[in-house]
Design a protein around this motif. Structure first.
Motif, PDB file in Angstrom:
ATOM      1  N   THR A  48      34.741 -34.972  22.413  1.00  0.00           N
ATOM      2  CA  THR A  48      35.186 -34.801  23.804  1.00  0.00           C
ATOM      3  C   THR A  48      33.994 -34.474  24.704  1.00  0.00           C
ATOM      4  O   THR A  48      33.893 -34.962  25.829  1.00  0.00           O
ATOM      5  CB  THR A  48      36.234 -33.682  23.899  1.00  0.00           C
ATOM      6  OG1 THR A  48      37.369 -34.029  23.069  1.00  0.00           O
ATOM      7  CG2 THR A  48      36.710 -33.483  25.326  1.00  0.00           C
ATOM      8  N   GLU A  60      36.632 -43.161  24.181  1.00  0.00           N
ATOM      9  CA  GLU A  60      38.055 -42.999  24.484  1.00  0.00           C
ATOM     10  C   GLU A  60      38.893 -43.130  23.216  1.00  0.00           C
ATOM     11  O   GLU A  60      39.816 -42.342  22.977  1.00  0.00           O
ATOM     12  CB  GLU A  60      38.483 -44.040  25.518  1.00  0.00           C
ATOM     13  CG  GLU A  60      39.960 -43.938  25.914  1.00  0.00           C
ATOM     14  CD  GLU A  60      40.360 -45.007  26.914  1.00  0.00           C
ATOM     15  OE1 GLU A  60      41.463 -44.898  27.481  1.00  0.00           O
ATOM     16  OE2 GLU A  60      39.573 -45.961  27.125  1.00  0.00           O
ATOM     17  N   HIS A  61      38.548 -44.114  22.407  1.00  0.00           N
ATOM     18  CA  HIS A  61      39.294 -44.330  21.163  1.00  0.00           C
ATOM     19  C   HIS A  61      39.082 -43.169  20.180  1.00  0.00           C
ATOM     20  O   HIS A  61      40.042 -42.640  19.613  1.00  0.00           O
ATOM     21  CB  HIS A  61      38.849 -45.644  20.517  1.00  0.00           C
ATOM     22  CG  HIS A  61      39.353 -45.821  19.118  1.00  0.00           C
ATOM     23  ND1 HIS A  61      40.643 -46.225  18.831  1.00  0.00           N
ATOM     24  CD2 HIS A  61      38.742 -45.616  17.911  1.00  0.00           C
ATOM     25  CE1 HIS A  61      40.805 -46.265  17.519  1.00  0.00           C
ATOM     26  NE2 HIS A  61      39.669 -45.918  16.938  1.00  0.00           N
ATOM     27  N   GLN A  73      32.029 -37.605  25.297  1.00  0.00           N
ATOM     28  CA  GLN A  73      32.719 -38.441  26.284  1.00  0.00           C
ATOM     29  C   GLN A  73      32.453 -37.929  27.702  1.00  0.00           C
ATOM     30  O   GLN A  73      32.167 -38.719  28.611  1.00  0.00           O
ATOM     31  CB  GLN A  73      34.226 -38.440  26.007  1.00  0.00           C
ATOM     32  CG  GLN A  73      35.020 -39.330  26.969  1.00  0.00           C
ATOM     33  CD  GLN A  73      36.515 -39.249  26.712  1.00  0.00           C
ATOM     34  OE1 GLN A  73      37.050 -38.170  26.460  1.00  0.00           O
ATOM     35  NE2 GLN A  73      37.199 -40.389  26.768  1.00  0.00           N
ATOM     36  N   VAL A  80      38.003 -40.033  20.688  1.00  0.00           N
ATOM     37  CA  VAL A  80      38.548 -38.757  21.156  1.00  0.00           C
ATOM     38  C   VAL A  80      40.054 -38.698  20.936  1.00  0.00           C
ATOM     39  O   VAL A  80      40.593 -37.688  20.476  1.00  0.00           O
ATOM     40  CB  VAL A  80      38.213 -38.545  22.646  1.00  0.00           C
ATOM     41  CG1 VAL A  80      39.049 -37.405  23.232  1.00  0.00           C
ATOM     42  CG2 VAL A  80      36.735 -38.246  22.810  1.00  0.00           C
ATOM     43  N   LYS A  81      40.751 -39.786  21.239  1.00  0.00           N
ATOM     44  CA  LYS A  81      42.192 -39.814  21.025  1.00  0.00           C
ATOM     45  C   LYS A  81      42.524 -39.677  19.544  1.00  0.00           C
ATOM     46  O   LYS A  81      43.432 -38.910  19.151  1.00  0.00           O
ATOM     47  CB  LYS A  81      42.783 -41.115  21.574  1.00  0.00           C
ATOM     48  CG  LYS A  81      44.310 -41.187  21.496  1.00  0.00           C
ATOM     49  CD  LYS A  81      44.822 -42.477  22.088  1.00  0.00           C
ATOM     50  CE  LYS A  81      46.335 -42.485  22.135  1.00  0.00           C
ATOM     51  NZ  LYS A  81      46.984 -42.219  20.834  1.00  0.00           N
ATOM     52  N   LEU A  82      41.787 -40.412  18.713  1.00  0.00           N
ATOM     53  CA  LEU A  82      42.027 -40.381  17.278  1.00  0.00           C
ATOM     54  C   LEU A  82      41.757 -38.990  16.711  1.00  0.00           C
ATOM     55  O   LEU A  82      42.579 -38.440  15.954  1.00  0.00           O
ATOM     56  CB  LEU A  82      41.134 -41.413  16.587  1.00  0.00           C
ATOM     57  CG  LEU A  82      41.317 -41.580  15.071  1.00  0.00           C
ATOM     58  CD1 LEU A  82      42.699 -42.126  14.775  1.00  0.00           C
ATOM     59  CD2 LEU A  82      40.244 -42.520  14.517  1.00  0.00           C
ATOM     60  N   LYS A  83      40.626 -38.385  17.083  1.00  0.00           N
ATOM     61  CA  LYS A  83      40.252 -37.074  16.566  1.00  0.00           C
ATOM     62  C   LYS A  83      41.218 -35.988  17.043  1.00  0.00           C
ATOM     63  O   LYS A  83      41.569 -35.077  16.287  1.00  0.00           O
ATOM     64  CB  LYS A  83      38.826 -36.725  17.002  1.00  0.00           C
ATOM     65  CG  LYS A  83      37.739 -37.636  16.459  1.00  0.00           C
ATOM     66  CD  LYS A  83      37.469 -37.358  14.992  1.00  0.00           C
ATOM     67  CE  LYS A  83      36.304 -38.192  14.476  1.00  0.00           C
ATOM     68  NZ  LYS A  83      35.976 -37.897  13.055  1.00  0.00           N
ATOM     69  N   THR A  84      41.631 -36.086  18.296  1.00  0.00           N
ATOM     70  CA  THR A  84      42.554 -35.092  18.850  1.00  0.00           C
ATOM     71  C   THR A  84      43.919 -35.186  18.188  1.00  0.00           C
ATOM     72  O   THR A  84      44.526 -34.164  17.827  1.00  0.00           O
ATOM     73  CB  THR A  84      42.690 -35.288  20.373  1.00  0.00           C
ATOM     74  OG1 THR A  84      41.407 -35.185  20.989  1.00  0.00           O
ATOM     75  CG2 THR A  84      43.618 -34.230  20.973  1.00  0.00           C
ATOM     76  N   ASP A  85      44.410 -36.397  18.008  1.00  0.00           N
ATOM     77  CA  ASP A  85      45.731 -36.590  17.384  1.00  0.00           C
ATOM     78  C   ASP A  85      45.741 -36.075  15.952  1.00  0.00           C
ATOM     79  O   ASP A  85      46.763 -35.537  15.474  1.00  0.00           O
ATOM     80  CB  ASP A  85      46.108 -38.080  17.407  1.00  0.00           C
ATOM     81  CG  ASP A  85      46.432 -38.573  18.814  1.00  0.00           C
ATOM     82  OD1 ASP A  85      46.612 -37.713  19.707  1.00  0.00           O
ATOM     83  OD2 ASP A  85      46.492 -39.803  19.013  1.00  0.00           O
ATOM     84  N   ALA A  88      36.586 -32.775  16.930  1.00  0.00           N
ATOM     85  CA  ALA A  88      37.193 -33.368  18.129  1.00  0.00           C
ATOM     86  C   ALA A  88      36.522 -32.852  19.399  1.00  0.00           C
ATOM     87  O   ALA A  88      36.299 -33.607  20.361  1.00  0.00           O
ATOM     88  CB  ALA A  88      38.694 -33.079  18.164  1.00  0.00           C
TER      89      ALA A  88
END
Length: 296
Positions: free
Chosen positions: A175, A157-158, A178, A160-165, A171
Motif C-alpha cells: 500500500t 492496484e492488483h 502504491q 494491494v487488493k490481493l494482499k489486503t483481501d 499488505a
C-alpha cells in the motif's frame, strides 16, 4: 471556386502533417500594402494567399479568414451539418489553424547558418528532418514514461487488493509503494533513451532525476512483479528492454514536479535551493513517512 478547396485544406490539415504548406507563397507585399493603406482590392477569392509575414489579425489575413468563414457557413447549410457552431467558434478554429500552418511555414524558411550564410535548400531540408526526428524522439520518451507509470499503477492496484483481501503481512508495504508511485505520478517517472550495449543488445538508459529521492530499490520491487507473476501480468507485446540505472547516465531536463511531500525530494538538492526556488516548488505540508520496504 478555389476558396472552397483552400478552405477545406485549411480546416482538415493536421498538425505535424503540414508538409505541403511549406511551399505556400506569401502574399505580395505590394498587394498587402495597397489593401491596407491605399484602398487596394484585397485578397483574391479565386486565389487566396496569406501574408505569412503577419499574424491572423492583420487586415489582409483577417479578410481571408472572413472569406473562409463565409465558405464554412455556406457549407454548413448546404451539407446540413448536425451541429451548428457559432461564428465565434468557427473563427477561432480558423485562426488556430492558420497559426499552426504559419509556424510550419516559418520553420521551413531558410535560416542563417552559424557562419552567417543563408541555408541552401539541402541544408534547410536536413535541418527540418533533424527537428522532426527530435520531436519524434521526445514523443517516444513521453509515451514510454506514460506507459511505465500506467503499468506500475496497474500492478500495484492488483497486488494491494490481493494482499489486503488475503490479510498478508506485507499488505501495508505494498500500500505504501502504491501511495509512493501515485504521488509521484506520470511526471515523476524517469525518462529513458535508447542505447546499444556491447554493440548488440538494445537497452534503455534511465535518466537521472537529481531532484527526486533515490528510489531505485522501491521501483525495482514493483517492476519485478511483471516478470514474477506471469499468470496475472501477461508478457504480451514486444519483449521489455533492459533498463540501466547508473550515476553516469544523462540527467533529465524536465522540470521538477511541484507540490510533493518533502520526503520525495532529494535532500541534498532541496538544501541547494534558494528560498525563492523553495517557495516556487510549493512543497506539500502532508507528511509522508519513509518506509524500509520488505515484501514477499
Amino acid at each position: 471556386m478555389q476558396i472552397q478547396s483552400f478552405g477545406r485544406h485549411l480546416l482538415t490539415v493536421a498538425t505535424g502533417r503540414n508538409v505541403e504548406f511549406v511551399t505556400h507563397d506569401s502574399a505580395d507585399p505590394i498587394d498587402v500594402h495597397s489593401y491596407e493603406f491605399e484602398d487596394g482590392p484585397g485578397p483574391d477569392s479565386d486565389a487566396l494567399v496569406f501574408d505569412m509575414m503577419r499574424n491572423a489579425n492583420s487586415p489582409w489575413n483577417s479578410a481571408i479568414i472572413d472569406l473562409l468563414l463565409q465558405e464554412l457557413r455556406t457549407r454548413s447549410t448546404e451539407e446540413n451539418w448536425p451541429t451548428v457552431r457559432s461564428e465565434r467558434y468557427l473563427r477561432a478554429l480558423l485562426v488556430d489553424r492558420y497559426k499552426r500552418l504559419r509556424m510550419t511555414w516559418r520553420k521551413a524558411q531558410p535560416k542563417l547558418t552559424k557562419h552567417g550564410i543563408v541555408e541552401t535548400p539541402a541544408e534547410t531540408e536536413a535541418r527540418l528532418i533533424e527537428e522532426r526526428e527530435e520531436v519524434l524522439k521526445l514523443s517516444r520518451r513521453t509515451t514510454r514514461r506514460r506507459n511505465k507509470f500506467t503499468r506500475r499503477a496497474t500492478i500495484l492496484e492488483h497486488i494491494v487488493k490481493l494482499k489486503t483481501d488475503e490479510g498478508d503481512a506485507d499488505a501495508a508495504a505494498w500500500t505504501w509503494l502504491q501511495d509512493l508511485v501515485l504521488r509521484l505520478g506520470e511526471h515523476g517517472a524517469s525518462s529513458e533513451e535508447s542505447d546499444v550495449e556491447n554493440e548488440v543488445e538494445g537497452v534503455l538508459r534511465v535518466k537521472n532525476m537529481k531532484w527526486r529521492r533515490h528510489i531505485k530499490q522501491e521501483l525495482d520491487i514493483v517492476d519485478l512483479q511483471r516478470f514474477l507473476d506471469v499468470d496475472t501480468f501477461s508478457p504480451q507485446g514486444s519483449r521489455p528492454m533492459r533498463r540501466i540505472r547508473a550515476p553516469g547516465n544523462r540527467e533529465s531536463g524536465r522540470t521538477p514536479v511541484k507540490g510533493l511531500p518533502i520526503a520525495l525530494y532529494d535532500d541534498a538538492w532541496i538544501k541547494g535551493l534558494s528560498q525563492r526556488q523553495l517557495e516556487a516548488l510549493e512543497v506539500s505540508p502532508v507528511n509522508f513517512p519513509w518506509m524500509k520496504v520488505a515484501v514477499v
